[in-house]
Scaffold this motif. Sequence first.
Motif, PDB file in Angstrom:
ATOM      1  N   ARG A 327     -23.263  26.445 -94.666  1.00  0.00           N
ATOM      2  CA  ARG A 327     -24.667  26.839 -94.598  1.00  0.00           C
ATOM      3  C   ARG A 327     -25.285  26.484 -93.258  1.00  0.00           C
ATOM      4  N   GLU A 328     -24.794  25.413 -92.646  1.00  0.00           N
ATOM      5  CA  GLU A 328     -25.274  25.020 -91.324  1.00  0.00           C
ATOM      6  C   GLU A 328     -24.088  24.601 -90.469  1.00  0.00           C
ATOM      7  N   THR A 329     -24.161  24.933 -89.180  1.00  0.00           N
ATOM      8  CA  THR A 329     -23.152  24.508 -88.212  1.00  0.00           C
ATOM      9  C   THR A 329     -23.873  24.084 -86.935  1.00  0.00           C
ATOM     10  N   SER A 330     -23.140  23.496 -86.028  1.00  0.00           N
ATOM     11  CA  SER A 330     -23.707  23.221 -84.713  1.00  0.00           C
ATOM     12  C   SER A 330     -23.847  24.529 -83.942  1.00  0.00           C
ATOM     13  N   TYR A 331     -24.700  24.532 -82.941  1.00  0.00           N
ATOM     14  CA  TYR A 331     -24.986  25.728 -82.146  1.00  0.00           C
ATOM     15  C   TYR A 331     -24.003  25.863 -80.986  1.00  0.00           C
ATOM     16  N   SER A 332     -23.976  24.871 -80.118  1.00  0.00           N
ATOM     17  CA  SER A 332     -23.003  24.825 -79.022  1.00  0.00           C
ATOM     18  C   SER A 332     -21.942  23.798 -79.396  1.00  0.00           C
ATOM     19  N   THR A 333     -20.965  24.208 -80.165  1.00  0.00           N
ATOM     20  CA  THR A 333     -19.957  23.274 -80.676  1.00  0.00           C
ATOM     21  C   THR A 333     -19.077  22.812 -79.520  1.00  0.00           C
ATOM     22  N   MET A 334     -19.081  21.513 -79.265  1.00  0.00           N
ATOM     23  CA  MET A 334     -18.345  20.948 -78.132  1.00  0.00           C
ATOM     24  C   MET A 334     -17.013  20.328 -78.551  1.00  0.00           C
ATOM     25  N   SER A 335     -16.952  19.767 -79.746  1.00  0.00           N
ATOM     26  CA  SER A 335     -15.701  19.160 -80.205  1.00  0.00           C
ATOM     27  C   SER A 335     -15.730  19.053 -81.717  1.00  0.00           C
ATOM     28  N   TYR A 336     -14.529  18.885 -82.283  1.00  0.00           N
ATOM     29  CA  TYR A 336     -14.354  18.674 -83.720  1.00  0.00           C
ATOM     30  C   TYR A 336     -13.565  17.390 -83.950  1.00  0.00           C
ATOM     31  N   ASP A 337     -13.869  16.716 -85.050  1.00  0.00           N
ATOM     32  CA  ASP A 337     -12.961  15.729 -85.604  1.00  0.00           C
ATOM     33  C   ASP A 337     -13.132  15.732 -87.118  1.00  0.00           C
ATOM     34  N   LEU A 338     -12.094  15.247 -87.804  1.00  0.00           N
ATOM     35  CA  LEU A 338     -12.048  15.238 -89.257  1.00  0.00           C
ATOM     36  C   LEU A 338     -11.789  13.822 -89.752  1.00  0.00           C
ATOM     37  N   GLY A 339     -12.462  13.430 -90.826  1.00  0.00           N
ATOM     38  CA  GLY A 339     -12.224  12.106 -91.379  1.00  0.00           C
ATOM     39  C   GLY A 339     -12.878  11.953 -92.736  1.00  0.00           C
ATOM     40  N   ASP A 340     -12.373  11.024 -93.515  1.00  0.00           N
ATOM     41  CA  ASP A 340     -12.908  10.728 -94.845  1.00  0.00           C
ATOM     42  C   ASP A 340     -13.948   9.625 -94.692  1.00  0.00           C
ATOM     43  N   VAL A 341     -15.197  10.007 -94.476  1.00  0.00           N
ATOM     44  CA  VAL A 341     -16.230   9.022 -94.157  1.00  0.00           C
ATOM     45  C   VAL A 341     -16.727   8.265 -95.377  1.00  0.00           C
ATOM     46  N   ASP A 342     -16.459   8.767 -96.582  1.00  0.00           N
ATOM     47  CA  ASP A 342     -16.949   8.112 -97.796  1.00  0.00           C
ATOM     48  C   ASP A 342     -15.830   7.495 -98.632  1.00  0.00           C
ATOM     49  N   ASN A 343     -14.597   7.547 -98.138  1.00  0.00           N
ATOM     50  CA  ASN A 343     -13.441   7.028 -98.881  1.00  0.00           C
ATOM     51  C   ASN A 343     -13.337   7.643-100.277  1.00  0.00           C
ATOM     52  N   ARG A 344     -13.563   8.966-100.324  1.00  0.00           N
ATOM     53  CA  ARG A 344     -13.439   9.700-101.583  1.00  0.00           C
ATOM     54  C   ARG A 344     -12.209  10.599-101.610  1.00  0.00           C
ATOM     55  N   GLY A 345     -11.484  10.645-100.479  1.00  0.00           N
ATOM     56  CA  GLY A 345     -10.313  11.496-100.401  1.00  0.00           C
ATOM     57  C   GLY A 345     -10.566  12.848 -99.799  1.00  0.00           C
ATOM     58  N   ASP A 346     -11.841  13.201 -99.512  1.00  0.00           N
ATOM     59  CA  ASP A 346     -12.186  14.494 -98.937  1.00  0.00           C
ATOM     60  C   ASP A 346     -12.487  14.346 -97.452  1.00  0.00           C
ATOM     61  N   LEU A 347     -12.083  15.353 -96.663  1.00  0.00           N
ATOM     62  CA  LEU A 347     -12.344  15.327 -95.237  1.00  0.00           C
ATOM     63  C   LEU A 347     -13.745  15.842 -94.934  1.00  0.00           C
ATOM     64  N   ALA A 348     -14.416  15.175 -94.015  1.00  0.00           N
ATOM     65  CA  ALA A 348     -15.659  15.665 -93.436  1.00  0.00           C
ATOM     66  C   ALA A 348     -15.343  16.193 -92.042  1.00  0.00           C
ATOM     67  N   LEU A 349     -16.024  17.264 -91.655  1.00  0.00           N
ATOM     68  CA  LEU A 349     -15.857  17.852 -90.330  1.00  0.00           C
ATOM     69  C   LEU A 349     -17.066  17.475 -89.485  1.00  0.00           C
ATOM     70  N   PHE A 350     -16.816  16.820 -88.347  1.00  0.00           N
ATOM     71  CA  PHE A 350     -17.892  16.440 -87.431  1.00  0.00           C
ATOM     72  C   PHE A 350     -17.815  17.295 -86.182  1.00  0.00           C
ATOM     73  N   ALA A 351     -18.918  17.935 -85.837  1.00  0.00           N
ATOM     74  CA  ALA A 351     -19.004  18.775 -84.644  1.00  0.00           C
ATOM     75  C   ALA A 351     -20.106  18.242 -83.743  1.00  0.00           C
ATOM     76  N   THR A 352     -19.813  18.086 -82.464  1.00  0.00           N
ATOM     77  CA  THR A 352     -20.813  17.592 -81.523  1.00  0.00           C
ATOM     78  C   THR A 352     -21.586  18.753 -80.903  1.00  0.00           C
ATOM     79  N   ASP A 353     -22.820  18.454 -80.495  1.00  0.00           N
ATOM     80  CA  ASP A 353     -23.709  19.426 -79.870  1.00  0.00           C
ATOM     81  C   ASP A 353     -24.660  18.660 -78.956  1.00  0.00           C
TER      82      ASP A 353
END
Length: 600
Positions: A327-353
């Motif tokens: 539903r929402e993304t970064s506008y000028s996506t500069m980089s990606y990384d993936l990690g389980d930030v809540d220790n629930r087993g699911d990956l979160a995608l982090f995009a810098t802008d």
Amino acid sequence: MRSSNRSWRGCCGSMFSRRSNPQPAGFSVTRWVCVSEKTCQVAENLAGLGRRSTIRVLFPASLLVILLSACGPATPSVAPQIIPAAPVTVHALPLREDGPCLGQFVAHDLHHITSTDDGEVRMFEANGAGVGIGDLDNDGDLDLVFGNYDGPNSIFWNEGDLRFRQEEMPIGRTRAVALVDVDADGRLDIVLTRTTGAVNYWRNLGNGEFAQEFLRGFAQPAYVIDWADVDGDGDLDAVTASYDAALLTDLGNSYLINGGGGVYLHTNQNLSFTPLGLATEAQALAIALWDANDDGKLDIQVGNDFAVRDFLWLQSADGWQPDSPFRETSYSTMSYDLGDVDNRGDLALFATDMKPYTTDPRVLAVWAPLMRDLWFSPEEDDPQRQENALLLLDRDQFQNRAYPRRADATGWSWSGVFGDLDSDGWLDLYVVNGFIEYEIFSYLPNHELVEENQVLRNTGRGEFERRPDWGLGSTRSGRGMAMGDLDGDGDLDIVVNNLRGAAQLFENRLCGGDNLLVDLRWPSSPNINAVGATVFVETNQGRLRRDVRVTRGYLSSSVGPLHFGLDPNAVIERVEVHWPDRAISVVDNVAPDVTLLITR
């Protein structure tokens, strides 16, 4: 002693010999793994396995199917799925003694400067270059590879105890740095993208020697590159994407005439790569290869600069299907990384802008002219927002949680990477930022937007907090950035490839908990470093997840043992490895503060 002799073979050559480390005897673990806890218990009872067994036990899968089906409901159902177990050999290697606790990182300068010929930064020279971390000489220590613009690239050979020996490569004009074992010979190779869009392959011959060789099938211009077993046939494929604005600037009319930009999947067939075009144009600064829809197959995501929406292709039986699940993304996506930030087993995608990290009037005044020029008013159906995005799965939909978790604004951000920096069991974020350009910031001294890199500590309560006291607020205009345990003490250190300033190594001297490093090896496979594997560490305080990937952040690569920070009160119950072919290995009796070398 290594020889100081230098001669490059085919524009490269003999560098230095490697040393070997003795390793203790290991133990083997074999388990049948089933899709439910009930069937797992049946399998373990049948095999006579307890939680602490390390005995190798094998029995026919057909017998398991019969017995396990008897445990299921009486109503008709599909046959129970038996996930194959993978026998492994495990060595527990003790970590080196940690240095004194200082409560912060200690910065060290490295003799590498990504620079331009005249010192001025014009147009897309401002984008800088990446950095790679990986054990190039198989001596147990992580080495460094820094890209450069007009100067030469550099290899920093790790001699131990944070002592490095620099070796200049006969090449520069580099964008992305990827360390990956392309030819599956057990040695990490160096793959670079160039400012011209070319992909360069430096094959690691061992003993510090590299040979520049041709990757058959790579004919399309590339700015970013990532590697994984995308098609599931066991070897490593590559995905490339172009940054057309920079190529047009550097190559001019020849690029317009020849075309050929866009996004390509290069499938590997005995080191001959077959390209498949997914898009004919791109403004790509980032690639993420991950299972976005949780169907067991890797998908392809590309982050675009400017107003070009990010791309996502889902892998299906009918080929690659474009999708837009965010539903929402970064506008000028500069980089990606993936990690389980809540220790629930699911990956979160982090995009810098790009978004100022403070509302200080002096900072906003500096940003104001640029924000007026670049202000973006999205259309009604446009998901792009001019800020970082932290996309988490919530009720089967991805939601952007960057703002409520206080991770939306980190300045003119380039590389953003997850890592448990304080070893408390929760993934933190480090983001490097700043900008230099002759015209855009002509009104600033040295044409430079000076900002402090931002470190965000994961509180474990669903938000991040800024920690300027950690000593990571460098103002040297960082671009590529990578994390790894560079001194062998178990915690994460950081290296940054700055633009127009000396590169930096940040030595981790925080006062954290315990550490566990997990290093995977799969020598019987073309994917020797098990790229695409997932490792879970089960503790009495929760489940931690890390994934083996080649590229992370902006134009950078981190290839080495997976790092798990552990709260001092955490007890490790088991380590579970989910291999790229979906086989699973389980290891019990694991103590903290070791490197767990798991060989399949």
